[in-house]
Design a protein around this motif. Sequence first.
Motif, PDB file in Angstrom:
ATOM      1  N   SER A 244     -12.688 -15.508  -7.463  1.00 33.47           N
ATOM      2  CA  SER A 244     -11.310 -15.914  -7.184  1.00 33.47           C
ATOM      3  C   SER A 244     -10.813 -16.848  -8.275  1.00 33.47           C
ATOM      4  O   SER A 244     -11.597 -17.537  -8.926  1.00 33.47           O
ATOM      5  N   TYR A 245      -9.513 -16.843  -8.460  1.00 33.49           N
ATOM      6  CA  TYR A 245      -8.852 -17.670  -9.468  1.00 33.49           C
ATOM      7  C   TYR A 245      -7.645 -18.320  -8.809  1.00 33.49           C
ATOM      8  O   TYR A 245      -6.862 -17.632  -8.167  1.00 33.49           O
ATOM      9  N   ASN A 246      -7.489 -19.610  -8.966  1.00 41.56           N
ATOM     10  CA  ASN A 246      -6.241 -20.254  -8.547  1.00 41.56           C
ATOM     11  C   ASN A 246      -5.235 -19.971  -9.646  1.00 41.56           C
ATOM     12  O   ASN A 246      -5.412 -20.403 -10.772  1.00 41.56           O
ATOM     13  N   GLY A 247      -4.232 -19.214  -9.342  1.00 47.11           N
ATOM     14  CA  GLY A 247      -3.269 -18.797 -10.357  1.00 47.11           C
ATOM     15  C   GLY A 247      -3.588 -17.403 -10.837  1.00 47.11           C
ATOM     16  O   GLY A 247      -4.032 -16.549 -10.080  1.00 47.11           O
ATOM     17  N   SER A 248      -3.414 -17.162 -12.141  1.00 43.15           N
ATOM     18  CA  SER A 248      -3.575 -15.813 -12.682  1.00 43.15           C
ATOM     19  C   SER A 248      -5.037 -15.467 -12.949  1.00 43.15           C
ATOM     20  O   SER A 248      -5.899 -16.341 -13.055  1.00 43.15           O
ATOM     21  N   CYS A 249      -5.286 -14.169 -13.103  1.00 42.98           N
ATOM     22  CA  CYS A 249      -6.642 -13.691 -13.386  1.00 42.98           C
ATOM     23  C   CYS A 249      -7.093 -14.049 -14.793  1.00 42.98           C
ATOM     24  O   CYS A 249      -8.270 -13.908 -15.118  1.00 42.98           O
ATOM     25  N   SER A 250      -6.181 -14.494 -15.635  1.00 43.49           N
ATOM     26  CA  SER A 250      -6.558 -14.852 -16.999  1.00 43.49           C
ATOM     27  C   SER A 250      -7.086 -16.279 -17.093  1.00 43.49           C
ATOM     28  O   SER A 250      -7.577 -16.691 -18.131  1.00 43.49           O
ATOM     29  N   GLY A 251      -6.989 -17.042 -16.010  1.00 39.91           N
ATOM     30  CA  GLY A 251      -7.478 -18.417 -16.019  1.00 39.91           C
ATOM     31  C   GLY A 251      -8.978 -18.499 -15.819  1.00 39.91           C
ATOM     32  O   GLY A 251      -9.694 -17.487 -15.858  1.00 39.91           O
ATOM     33  N   SER A 252      -9.463 -19.683 -15.580  1.00 38.13           N
ATOM     34  CA  SER A 252     -10.887 -19.886 -15.325  1.00 38.13           C
ATOM     35  C   SER A 252     -11.198 -19.536 -13.879  1.00 38.13           C
ATOM     36  O   SER A 252     -10.435 -19.850 -12.975  1.00 38.13           O
ATOM     37  N   ALA A 253     -12.355 -18.903 -13.696  1.00 41.08           N
ATOM     38  CA  ALA A 253     -12.771 -18.535 -12.345  1.00 41.08           C
ATOM     39  C   ALA A 253     -12.972 -19.785 -11.511  1.00 41.08           C
ATOM     40  O   ALA A 253     -13.516 -20.774 -11.978  1.00 41.08           O
ATOM     41  N   ASN A 254     -12.516 -19.731 -10.275  1.00 39.41           N
ATOM     42  CA  ASN A 254     -12.638 -20.855  -9.362  1.00 39.41           C
ATOM     43  C   ASN A 254     -13.916 -20.765  -8.547  1.00 39.41           C
ATOM     44  O   ASN A 254     -14.723 -21.674  -8.548  1.00 39.41           O
ATOM     45  N   THR A 255     -14.119 -19.681  -7.846  1.00 33.46           N
ATOM     46  CA  THR A 255     -15.327 -19.516  -7.041  1.00 33.46           C
ATOM     47  C   THR A 255     -15.855 -18.102  -7.185  1.00 33.46           C
ATOM     48  O   THR A 255     -15.157 -17.199  -7.638  1.00 33.46           O
TER      49      THR A 255
ATOM     50  N   VAL B 256      -7.805 -12.357  -7.152  1.00 36.71           N
ATOM     51  CA  VAL B 256      -9.162 -12.055  -6.693  1.00 36.71           C
ATOM     52  C   VAL B 256      -9.619 -10.781  -7.380  1.00 36.71           C
ATOM     53  O   VAL B 256      -8.876  -9.806  -7.452  1.00 36.71           O
ATOM     54  N   LYS B 257     -10.840 -10.811  -7.920  1.00 37.99           N
ATOM     55  CA  LYS B 257     -11.466  -9.629  -8.501  1.00 37.99           C
ATOM     56  C   LYS B 257     -12.685  -9.287  -7.654  1.00 37.99           C
ATOM     57  O   LYS B 257     -13.478 -10.159  -7.319  1.00 37.99           O
ATOM     58  N   VAL B 258     -12.835  -8.014  -7.320  1.00 32.14           N
ATOM     59  CA  VAL B 258     -13.985  -7.542  -6.562  1.00 32.14           C
ATOM     60  C   VAL B 258     -14.628  -6.422  -7.379  1.00 32.14           C
ATOM     61  O   VAL B 258     -13.950  -5.469  -7.762  1.00 32.14           O
TER      62      VAL B 258
ATOM     63  N   VAL C 198     -11.829  -4.092  -8.951  1.00 34.15           N
ATOM     64  CA  VAL C 198     -10.466  -4.112  -8.421  1.00 34.15           C
ATOM     65  C   VAL C 198      -9.937  -5.512  -8.638  1.00 34.15           C
ATOM     66  O   VAL C 198     -10.632  -6.496  -8.368  1.00 34.15           O
ATOM     67  N   ARG C 199      -8.732  -5.613  -9.128  1.00 33.75           N
ATOM     68  CA  ARG C 199      -8.113  -6.910  -9.378  1.00 33.75           C
ATOM     69  C   ARG C 199      -6.816  -6.983  -8.598  1.00 33.75           C
ATOM     70  O   ARG C 199      -5.990  -6.075  -8.652  1.00 33.75           O
ATOM     71  N   ARG C 200      -6.633  -8.066  -7.878  1.00 28.98           N
ATOM     72  CA  ARG C 200      -5.397  -8.265  -7.104  1.00 28.98           C
ATOM     73  C   ARG C 200      -4.738  -9.556  -7.579  1.00 28.98           C
ATOM     74  O   ARG C 200      -5.232 -10.643  -7.296  1.00 28.98           O
ATOM     75  N   ASP C 201      -3.648  -9.429  -8.344  1.00 24.84           N
ATOM     76  CA  ASP C 201      -2.880 -10.583  -8.814  1.00 24.84           C
ATOM     77  C   ASP C 201      -1.921 -11.036  -7.727  1.00 24.84           C
ATOM     78  O   ASP C 201      -1.518 -10.255  -6.873  1.00 24.84           O
ATOM     79  N   SER C 202      -1.527 -12.275  -7.771  1.00 22.75           N
ATOM     80  CA  SER C 202      -0.513 -12.841  -6.877  1.00 22.75           C
ATOM     81  C   SER C 202      -0.841 -12.630  -5.406  1.00 22.75           C
ATOM     82  O   SER C 202       0.025 -12.308  -4.595  1.00 22.75           O
ATOM     83  N   LEU C 203      -2.097 -12.797  -5.053  1.00 19.72           N
ATOM     84  CA  LEU C 203      -2.527 -12.666  -3.665  1.00 19.72           C
ATOM     85  C   LEU C 203      -2.205 -13.962  -2.929  1.00 19.72           C
ATOM     86  O   LEU C 203      -2.419 -15.049  -3.442  1.00 19.72           O
TER      87      LEU C 203
END
Length: 134
Positions: free
Chosen positions: A55-66, A93-95, A110-115
């Motif tokens: 998971s990423y807080n914000g966009s998928c291009s940022g640093s991974a959060n968890t 979130v990327k799965v 699978v990548r889901r932006d703006s979740l």
Amino acid sequence: MMKSINYCLAFCCTAFLSCESITDIEDGYPTVRVVGRVVDVAGLPVAPSIVAITSYNGSCSGSANTYGTANTDANGRYRSGFVTPGIPFMGCVKVTVTAGVRETFPPITVRRDSLSIAAPATDSLVVNFVVARP
């Protein structure tokens, strides 16, 4: 949404799953559940497979959060999740599913932006994979 290349991929976000406690005992942060199933094109379970959630807080291009992982059971089902410091969770979130020791297929992501998940107790992310075995 259905996408077909060398595999089919079903992805949806639902708000009908009930989950057990959503609070992580150690840190008190809410946990967002990610559940699903991995099957082949005939509907048979693909087990064992390994599912990784980032998971990423914000966009998928940022640093991974968890980050969390799960193995599929004999029916191809998995259940995992990620901890979020606040609710609502707004981010990416990327799965990813990869083959286990008895399976062969390329990793699928699978990548889901703006979740947006407002209430982890009632909102869960459901990601189902349909993979084509070689």
